[in-house]
Design a protein around this motif. Sequence first.
Motif, PDB file in Angstrom:
ATOM      1  N   UNK A   1       0.811  -1.130   0.186  1.00 33.77           N
ATOM      2  CA  UNK A   1       0.113   0.042   0.049  1.00 33.77           C
ATOM      3  C   UNK A   1       0.986   1.328   0.061  1.00 33.77           C
ATOM      4  N   UNK A   2       1.899   1.321   0.566  1.00 33.66           N
ATOM      5  CA  UNK A   2       3.094   2.222   0.843  1.00 33.66           C
ATOM      6  C   UNK A   2       3.525   2.756  -0.661  1.00 33.66           C
ATOM      7  N   UNK A   3       3.804   1.733  -1.518  1.00 26.67           N
ATOM      8  CA  UNK A   3       4.175   1.910  -2.805  1.00 26.67           C
ATOM      9  C   UNK A   3       3.015   2.203  -3.619  1.00 26.67           C
ATOM     10  N   UNK A   4       1.986   1.923  -3.395  1.00 25.08           N
ATOM     11  CA  UNK A   4       0.665   2.567  -4.308  1.00 25.08           C
ATOM     12  C   UNK A   4       0.239   3.756  -3.928  1.00 25.08           C
TER      13      UNK A   4
ATOM     14  N   UNK B   1      12.546   9.114  -0.264  1.00 22.75           N
ATOM     15  CA  UNK B   1      12.768   8.638   1.083  1.00 22.75           C
ATOM     16  C   UNK B   1      11.755   8.428   1.785  1.00 22.75           C
ATOM     17  N   UNK B   2      11.323   7.338   2.282  1.00 21.15           N
ATOM     18  CA  UNK B   2      10.208   6.795   3.098  1.00 21.15           C
ATOM     19  C   UNK B   2      10.774   7.150   4.417  1.00 21.15           C
ATOM     20  N   UNK B   3      10.106   8.054   5.237  1.00 16.51           N
ATOM     21  CA  UNK B   3      10.633   8.276   6.553  1.00 16.51           C
ATOM     22  C   UNK B   3       9.466   7.540   7.331  1.00 16.51           C
ATOM     23  N   UNK B   4       9.523   6.963   8.350  1.00 18.61           N
ATOM     24  CA  UNK B   4       8.713   6.680   9.537  1.00 18.61           C
ATOM     25  C   UNK B   4       8.625   7.170  10.739  1.00 18.61           C
TER      26      UNK B   4
ATOM     27  N   UNK C   1       4.529   7.649   9.052  1.00 21.58           N
ATOM     28  CA  UNK C   1       5.087   7.622   7.719  1.00 21.58           C
ATOM     29  C   UNK C   1       4.861   8.604   6.715  1.00 21.58           C
ATOM     30  N   UNK C   2       5.769   8.988   6.142  1.00 15.79           N
ATOM     31  CA  UNK C   2       5.639  10.283   5.142  1.00 15.79           C
ATOM     32  C   UNK C   2       6.660  10.119   3.846  1.00 15.79           C
ATOM     33  N   UNK C   3       6.471  11.070   2.964  1.00 20.06           N
ATOM     34  CA  UNK C   3       7.565  10.976   1.869  1.00 20.06           C
ATOM     35  C   UNK C   3       8.159  12.068   1.811  1.00 20.06           C
ATOM     36  N   UNK C   4       9.656  12.180   1.683  1.00 18.12           N
ATOM     37  CA  UNK C   4      10.560  13.194   1.280  1.00 18.12           C
ATOM     38  C   UNK C   4      10.966  12.755  -0.203  1.00 18.12           C
ATOM     39  N   UNK C   5      10.495  13.696  -1.142  1.00 17.97           N
ATOM     40  CA  UNK C   5      10.891  13.348  -2.511  1.00 17.97           C
ATOM     41  C   UNK C   5      11.622  14.362  -3.197  1.00 17.97           C
TER      42      UNK C   5
ATOM     43  N   UNK D   1      20.259  15.887   1.250  1.00 15.52           N
ATOM     44  CA  UNK D   1      20.342  14.383   1.210  1.00 15.52           C
ATOM     45  C   UNK D   1      20.702  13.760   2.631  1.00 15.52           C
ATOM     46  N   UNK D   2      21.610  14.427   3.179  1.00 15.11           N
ATOM     47  CA  UNK D   2      21.796  13.824   4.364  1.00 15.11           C
ATOM     48  C   UNK D   2      20.656  13.880   5.690  1.00 15.11           C
ATOM     49  N   UNK D   3      19.899  15.016   5.149  1.00 12.28           N
ATOM     50  CA  UNK D   3      18.810  15.312   6.085  1.00 12.28           C
ATOM     51  C   UNK D   3      17.555  14.389   5.883  1.00 12.28           C
ATOM     52  N   UNK D   4      17.458  13.967   4.476  1.00 11.25           N
ATOM     53  CA  UNK D   4      16.313  13.191   4.157  1.00 11.25           C
ATOM     54  C   UNK D   4      16.769  11.840   4.859  1.00 11.25           C
TER      55      UNK D   4
END
Length: 400
Positions: free
Chosen positions: A48-51, A84-87, A96-100, A239-242
């Motif tokens: 579901x996360x991928x979707x 980056x999928x951060x949890x 869970x959220x997305x850093x893109x 990138x290091x922050x993410x």
Amino acid sequence: FCPSCGGRRMTDTAAHLVDRVLPEVPVRQWVLTLPYPLRYRCAWNARLTSEVLRCFLRAVFADTRRRAKRDFGVRGGACGSVTFIQRFGSALNLTPHFHTLVLDGVYEGGASTPGRFHPLDPPETDDVARVLAGTARRIRRRLEALGIEEGEDRLAEDDPLLAMLTAASIRSRIATGPEAGSPWRRLGDRVDVIADGEEEDGVEPGAGIPRRCVRQAGMSLHADVAVPARDRQRLERLCRYMARPPLALQRLEELRDGRLAYRLKTRWRDGTTHVVMERTELLERLAPLVPPPRAHQVRYHGVLAPCASGRDRVVPRPVEDARDQVVVAGRSTDGGVDPSLELGVGARGSSSSEEPGERLTGTQVMSSPGGADDGSLSVVLPIDSVTTEARVARGHRSSA
């Protein structure tokens, strides 16, 4: 959760992205936060996360192509992103959220034969709102297609304890013990206290909304952070922050009564600066942060995807490390290195892929202090001989 391993992984991932993946074009960070019910499902359902991520990126790419067509007349331009999928949140809560990182423009010619890159102007708030609305619409349709019912909870059926810990962490509640169900204990100069039930979709009422940020129906989308094309140092810091690890030891301290206090990165609007927990409660908060097995937390899409036919045309070409060239040229006949060629390694530290004793003398062993989540590194040990470096590479303590 080892801060040392997390810091090394953070640095290596950021260096790889800057050197081998992200081209020298403008890049923009898009951060998508999900509503509470979707956070709980994505926390244990990797598919579901991928979707959900796919729905989000389709909305972002569609708006990027729309603006490229409007500004440059480019049709079907190629987009690219790294997610980056951060949890975790700053209080070790499960969110869970997305850093893109999205290329802030398009390549003409399509994904198979990308040509000239057309950078775009920063998106307006209306553009961000359009992306969020498109994301919500796509997610809703996808959930209906997958047949996921609102009251369905497979995690509670398979692992009731993990389901309880997950739900409590998302809601910032104590999971076990005599205070189970109570809000997390907080420290700080409490001002403008928010009573239970006054929060709406996880956002405090009256909280300021920054530029290029939209909140709707429990979801929020932020797109105000961008990096210019040739500012590679700033890009690597981003990138290091993410890629930062969830736990920073320098923010964890023991109180006089034996409890633990975890300092927040920034003070909350109600004045909270720390969250307080028992030692067993720390384990409760760390357990849900472990991602599902065989689920990658870094995803590549568009022209940056591993199997994209035009990927080799846009990613940076590998360049042999200049430090290794200096080492070979400066090695003396007795196996040492010319001191005049000594130099220190920057924030990336030493690479574990090289053979012991093949690096330049004067390099430095770098470490993230306490698992710092701001991407900073400090010198632990300056290496003053090839022999010492070989010992460090083998994992032995130096006698120097």
